[in-house]
Each structure stands twice: as C-alpha cells, then as structure tokens.
Motif scaffolding. Structure first.
Motif, PDB file in Angstrom:
ATOM      1  N   ALA A 132       0.828  -1.204   0.000  1.00  0.00           N
ATOM      2  CA  ALA A 132       0.000   0.000   0.000  1.00  0.00           C
ATOM      3  C   ALA A 132       0.863   1.255   0.000  1.00  0.00           C
ATOM      4  N   ARG A 133       1.946   1.233   0.756  1.00  0.00           N
ATOM      5  CA  ARG A 133       2.832   2.401   0.804  1.00  0.00           C
ATOM      6  C   ARG A 133       3.496   2.648  -0.542  1.00  0.00           C
ATOM      7  N   GLN A 134       3.817   1.591  -1.258  1.00  0.00           N
ATOM      8  CA  GLN A 134       4.386   1.752  -2.594  1.00  0.00           C
ATOM      9  C   GLN A 134       3.374   2.414  -3.537  1.00  0.00           C
ATOM     10  N   VAL A 135       2.106   2.009  -3.411  1.00  0.00           N
ATOM     11  CA  VAL A 135       1.058   2.614  -4.232  1.00  0.00           C
ATOM     12  C   VAL A 135       0.919   4.097  -3.897  1.00  0.00           C
ATOM     13  N   ILE A 136       0.929   4.430  -2.612  1.00  0.00           N
ATOM     14  CA  ILE A 136       0.808   5.820  -2.176  1.00  0.00           C
ATOM     15  C   ILE A 136       1.976   6.646  -2.710  1.00  0.00           C
ATOM     16  N   GLN A 137       3.177   6.052  -2.695  1.00  0.00           N
ATOM     17  CA  GLN A 137       4.377   6.787  -3.108  1.00  0.00           C
ATOM     18  C   GLN A 137       4.427   7.031  -4.612  1.00  0.00           C
ATOM     19  N   TRP A 138       4.042   6.025  -5.408  1.00  0.00           N
ATOM     20  CA  TRP A 138       4.298   6.111  -6.844  1.00  0.00           C
ATOM     21  C   TRP A 138       3.061   6.388  -7.694  1.00  0.00           C
TER      22      TRP A 138
END
Length: 226
Positions: A132-138
C-alpha cells in the motif's frame, strides 16, 4: 418510542480527515439504517472530539438526515491526541466485514499520527502495508482512492506502482547519464577552446562571437597542423 438520551451537541460540521477516508456503506444499507432510525430511534451516538469534530458515525449521520431525525451526538473527552483519535477511528472501522484486505491495508498505510508498528496496531500484515505504501508513493491519488473504494485490487495497484517506479528510475538514470555526458562535453569544449585562444586566437574570437561553430574552428586548426 422513547427519546434519545440528551447530550450536549457540539458538532462543527467538520469530519476528521482520517475518518473521511473510510468508504461509506452502500446506499441501500444507509436506507435500511434510516428506516430503523425512523421506527426504533438512533441507538448509537455519533462520536465527536471535544472540538466538535466527527470521528465516528458518518453513516448514522447520513441516515438521520434521510430519516429527518435530529442526530444524537456524544463528545468523547479522551479524543485529544492525534494518535488516540486515529486509533479510535481504526478501532471503529478496521474490522468491517465489507472491506477487503487490500482496502484495510491501504487505510492502515494512510493512518496518520501513529508512533508504533502499524501492523501491531491494525492487525494488517506488514507485506500488505508495504504494498500500500508503494502505491501511495508512486501512484496518483485516483489509484489510492480506487483501492480504498474496492474498485481496484491492491495487487493490481501495486503492479502499476512498480511499473511507474521502474520507468521513473530509468528516466532518472538516463537524465543523470545525459547530465554527465553534457558536463564532460562542456569540459572538453572548454579545453579545446583554450587551445584555440593560444594557437589560433582569430578562430577563437569567431567562436566566441558565434560566427563560427567550434567544430569548424577545430577543423581549420587541424588543417594548420597538417
């Protein structure tokens, strides 16, 4: 029908941003809730902070509006610290059966104010939170919201994030390489122009005045040597 308990109403109309991230229940469920409130009253209060900010009960509030019933609010005096507020919001929503693991992971990753392990506090596996954090970041906010609403699976959003990440990293590598090559070329041109100023100042002057390309000046200089 007995009246709802009397509590001081302090609702400012503001909903806490983290509470507002959680998807509303389907319209038919809110209609059923409204009908229940019409016939059997509002049985659970809408929870506010001491500042009058709503932290739990958006669905009940909407159902009261549909039912034409004055909502029943209750102030929780303990909801002062941001970490305590977001923990309360999670506890009130995190075990909702209509949420997928991906939705819960995204909402856990978006949780602000926490100082401890998100996985320990939410029960969501670290691997899901990391995705989820990767989705938020990119990814852009539309992708994040699609995961929260359940329109897009977390794994699909994560694949998009990885593709964007790979593309942007490749672009960054290419940009740095181009900058390096441009710098090296500029240093090379400066050395060659310095040589012209020493040995063919007339050509160097033409280059400085943009009347002759450096490459042509170097060709003429080479011809001199021959």
């Amino acid at each position: 029908m007995s009246a709802a308990p009397e509590y001081e109403v302090a609702f400012t109309g503001e909903v806490h941003p983290y509470a507002d991230r959680w998807p509303m229940r389907p319209a038919d469920e809110i209609e059923e809730m409204a009908e229940s409130i019409r016939t059997r009253r509002q049985r659970l209060p809408i929870i506010l902070t001491p500042d009058g900010v709503l932290v739990d009960g958006r669905n009940r509030l909407r159902a009261c509006e549909l039912a034409g019933i004055e909502p029943w609010f209750e102030v929780d005096d303990t909801l002062i610290d941001e970490d305590e507020i977001t923990a309360y919001i999670w506890d009130a929503n995190g075990d909702r059966r209509n949420l997928t693991k991906g939705q819960r992971a995204m909402l856990a990753a978006l949780r602000p104010g926490t100082k401890r392990s998100l996985s320990d506090q939410t029960g969501v596996a670290n691997g899901y939170i990391a995705k989820a954090r990767q989705v938020i970041q990119w990814c852009d906010s539309e992708v994040v919201e699609a995961v929260i609403s359940g329109e897009l699976a977390l794994n699909d959003a994560y694949d998009q994030a990885q593709q964007i990440k790979a593309t942007e990293q490749a672009d960054e590598i290419a940009r740095k390489r181009a900058e390096k090559e441009s710098k090296e070329q500029a240093e090379r041109d400066a050395r060659l122009l310095a040589d012209l100023r020493t040995n063919r100042p007339d050509l160097a002057e033409l280059v400085d005045e943009n009347r002759l390309p450096l490459e042509e000046a170097l060709r003429l200089r080479a011809a001199d040597r021959e």
